[in-house]
Enzyme design. Structure first.
Site, short mmCIF file in Angstrom:
data_model
loop_
_atom_site.label_atom_id
_atom_site.label_comp_id
_atom_site.label_asym_id
_atom_site.label_seq_id
_atom_site.Cartn_x
_atom_site.Cartn_y
_atom_site.Cartn_z
N CYS A 170 0.87 -1.18 0.00
CA CYS A 170 0.00 0.00 0.00
C CYS A 170 0.90 1.23 0.00
CB CYS A 170 -0.91 0.00 1.22
SG CYS A 170 -2.00 1.42 1.31
N CYS B 243 -5.13 6.34 -4.11
CA CYS B 243 -4.43 5.06 -4.05
C CYS B 243 -3.00 5.30 -4.53
CB CYS B 243 -5.13 4.02 -4.91
SG CYS B 243 -4.24 2.44 -4.99
#
Length: 278
Positions: free
Chosen positions: A75, A218
Site C-alpha cells: 500500500c 491510491c
C-alpha cells in the site's frame, strides 16, 4: 477490559487505522478486529489497517490489512503514513532516507516537513494493451504491478466509453467492481484505475481491491498510472497525479523500458490518537 491504542492517519484522503505493536503488545490483529476498526459507522472508519513493529534491523516493520479483513499487498499511501508515524514515534529521523520492511521486502522513505516520499521497487508485469469485455462494453486496458496489481483505463484509449462518461461521472463502484474480478487478471483480480491526461498531469479515480469500493486516493494506483502512461509516451517524469483526495507526485527514471528510482510523494498526516475498549 483490554484497551487498544491507535492513530488515525491519512495520505491524500486514503485513510488508515495504525496500530503500534509497542503500545499493543497483547492485542492479536484478526480479520474481525480489522473489519470492526475500518467500519465507518460502528468503528473508527478507514480504508485499511497498518500495523508497525520493531525489527532490530530496520527502522520498523509493517503489515497491511484491507478493510475487508484480508491481508493486503503493498500500500503506497499506507507506507507513507507508516513512515510519517515512524518519525513521530522516534523510529526514523527527518530528511534522511531510512529503510523498513513489509512482507519480507525491503523499502525506504524520507520524511519531509510537509510531505513524505516512499521509494518503491521496480514494477513488473507491464501489459500495454489488454482487451476486457464487461457487459456490452470493451475496454482497452493497460496493466502493471507496482507492488499491487493495477489495471489502467485511459479514457483516450476508450472513445466509446469516453463519449458516454466524463471522468467525474464514471460509475467507478459498479464498473470497477466488475473489472476487478475479470478473468483477465487471475484469481486475485486487480485494482482498477480510470484516468485522463492533460499537460503531463493525470487525473485518476480508483476502485481498490480489498476495500471493494472507490477510495479518495491510491498510492500504488497513482504510481501505476504514471508509469504506464510514461511507457506509452503520454507523460514524462516527474508526473503530477490528481486524486479525489489530493495531489501526489510520481518520479522515476525510464531507460529502454526499465523503470528505476521510482518514488511516490505527497501529504501524510496523523489526524488523531485514540483508544478503544475491546
Amino acid at each position: 477490559m483490554p484497551r487498544l491504542q491507535f492513530s488515525k492517519m491519512t495520505g491524500a484522503g486514503n485513510d488508515f487505522v495504525l496500530l503500534d505493536k509497542k503500545l499493543n503488545s497483547d492485542v492479536e490483529v484478526t480479520s474481525e478486529l480489522v473489519r470492526m476498526l475500518c467500519d465507518r459507522r460502528f468503528g473508527v472508519g478507514a480504508d485499511g489497517v497498518l500495523v508497525i513493529f520493531d525489527t532490530g534491523v530496520y527502522s520498523f516493520g509493517m503489515e497491511y490489512y484491507n478493510s475487508d479483513g484480508s491481508r493486503g499487498t503493498l500500500c503506497g499511501n499506507g507506507s507513507r503514513c507508516a513512515i510519517r508515524y515512524a518519525g513521530l514515534s522516534g523510529r526514523m529521523p527527518a530528511e534522511t532516507e531510512s529503510r523498513f520492511v513489509c512482507e519480507g521486502v525491503e523499502y525506504s522513505g524520507i520524511i519531509g516537513s510537509d510531505e513524505v516520499t516512499f521509494f518503491l521497487n521496480e514494477p513488473t508485469g507491464f501489459i500495454e494493451e489488454e482487451m476486457v469485455k464487461i457487459d456490452d462494453l470493451e475496454f482497452n486496458t493497460g496493466f502493471i504491478d507496482t507492488g499491487s496489481a493495477h489495471a489502467i483505463i485511459d479514457m483516450k484509449d476508450n472513445a466509446e466509453f469516453a463519449d458516454m462518461y466524463a471522468l467525474e461521472s464514471v460509475p467507478v463502484f459498479n464498473l470497477g467492481g466488475k473489472i476487478r474480478h475479470c478473468n483477465n487478471f487471475g484469481d486475485r483480480g486487480t485494482n482498477v484505475n480510470f484516468v485522463t491526461i492533460k499537460n503531463n498531469v493525470i487525473n485518476i479515480r480508483t476502485f481498490e481491491r480489498g476495500v471493494e469500493d472507490e477510495t479518495l486516493a491510491c498510492g500504488t494506483g497513482a504510481t501505476a498510472a504514471a508509469v504506464v502512461s510514461a511507457l506509452k509516451k503520454r507523460v514524462e517524469p516527474p508526473v503530477e497525479v490528481i486524486t479525489r483526495g489530493g495531489k501526489l507526485k510520481i518520479n522515476f527514471e525510464l531507460n529502454d523500458g526499465k523503470v528505476k528510482n521510482l518514488s511516490l510523494t505527497g501529504p501524510a498526516v496523523r489526524v488523531f490518537n485514540g483508544e478503544l475498549e475491546l
